[in-house]
Motif scaffolding. Structure first.
Motif, PDB file in Angstrom:
ATOM      1  N   ASP A 153       0.985  -1.355   0.094  1.00 17.46           N
ATOM      2  CA  ASP A 153      -0.118  -0.245  -0.075  1.00 17.46           C
ATOM      3  C   ASP A 153       0.939   0.980   0.275  1.00 17.46           C
ATOM      4  OD1 ASP A 153      -2.334  -1.539  -0.055  1.00 17.46           O
ATOM      5  OD2 ASP A 153      -2.700  -1.085   2.695  1.00 17.46           O
ATOM      6  N   ILE A 155       1.069   5.257   1.557  1.00 13.54           N
ATOM      7  CA  ILE A 155      -0.150   6.210   2.728  1.00 13.54           C
ATOM      8  C   ILE A 155       0.200   7.604   1.462  1.00 13.54           C
ATOM      9  CG2 ILE A 155       0.068   7.855   4.189  1.00 13.54           C
ATOM     10  CD1 ILE A 155       1.320   4.804   5.333  1.00 13.54           C
ATOM     11  N   TYR A 186      -4.837   5.569   1.678  1.00 12.74           N
ATOM     12  CA  TYR A 186      -3.955   4.870   1.168  1.00 12.74           C
ATOM     13  C   TYR A 186      -3.593   4.397  -0.101  1.00 12.74           C
ATOM     14  CZ  TYR A 186      -6.805   1.391   3.634  1.00 12.74           C
ATOM     15  OH  TYR A 186      -8.104   0.859   3.386  1.00 12.74           O
TER      16      TYR A 186
END
Length: 232
Positions: A153, A155, A186
């Motif tokens: 992921d 941010i 995110y």
């Protein structure tokens, strides 16, 4: 006849169980093996240069890493082209295979950036390094972020404030205490998502370390190389 049938059934059961264990039972090892070998010619373009045929080829090679079972380990032992390593020697503390794969993605991005810098330095081209995002490399188990974030992921914002570096994320979290909530934006697979995460006390590395609150992730800055405009 009855005794023979029972012995045959028992033998079939043992054989089936053995085959199942050898094929489907994962072992705490990883197998390194040759991956793909692709020509770099379609990936490279040189402005102003004529295309020239050559008798050779420059290949981009890769190494594959996969989980191991008993069959895989036996194949590796006799192939001469594979290597078996304990997971504990490859994975970091608390690291999953997904974490490991995302760490390899980050390493590839870093290698590409380093290669571009090497070319620019050789050609005397001025450039700047710009951080384009904060990648999650690992999410600690039993920490608040484990319910929301995954390795890989990016941010994008903390409490609505855009972030481009890990230091910016830390700065926005450092004044918070365990139990405080923070809103994280995110990106996962190109899709933006938002979730509220409650901070908790981070695991201490030493007894003397002061308590710290956080969401429980390991992150890294993804950087891009940008050539400077000679007109500016």
């Amino acid at each position: 006849p009855v005794a023979f049938i029972l012995r045959l059934a028992a033998a079939i059961f043992v054989f089936t169980l053995t085959v199942y264990a050898m094929v489907y039972l994962p072992l705490p090892y990883l197998i390194y093996k040759p991956g793909s070998a692709e020509s770099v010619a379609p990936m490279v373009r040189i402005a102003g240069e004529d295309a020239r045929e050559s008798s050779g080829d420059f290949l981009l090679t890769t190494v594959g890493v996969s989980g191991a079972n008993a069959v895989g380990i036996l194949r590796a032992a006799f192939s001469g082209e594979m290597e078996v390593r304990p997971k504990s020697a490859v994975l970091g503390k608390g690291e999953t295979m997904n974490d490991f794969n995302q760490r390899q993605v980050f390493s590839m991005l870093t290698s590409q950036s380093s290669a571009i810098q090497a070319v620019y330095n050789k050609l005397g081209i001025a450039y700047d390094l710009a951080s384009v995002g904060v990648m999650v490399l690992q999410v600690l188990n039993d920490m608040p972020a484990a319910a929301v974030l995954k390795a890989g992921d990016y941010i994008e914002a903390v409490d609505g404030q855009p972030v481009k570096t890990g230091k910016e994320v830390q700065r926005l979290l450092q004044e918070k205490q365990a139990g405080d909530a923070v809103e994280l934006t995110y990106k996962r697979g190109g899709t933006l998502q938002t979730a509220t995460v409650q901070l908790a006390e981070l695991p201490r590395q030493t007894e003397a370390e002061a308590p710290r609150a956080g969401i429980g992730i390991t992150m890294a800055d993804v950087k891009t190389v940008q050539a400077r405009d000679p007109q500016k």
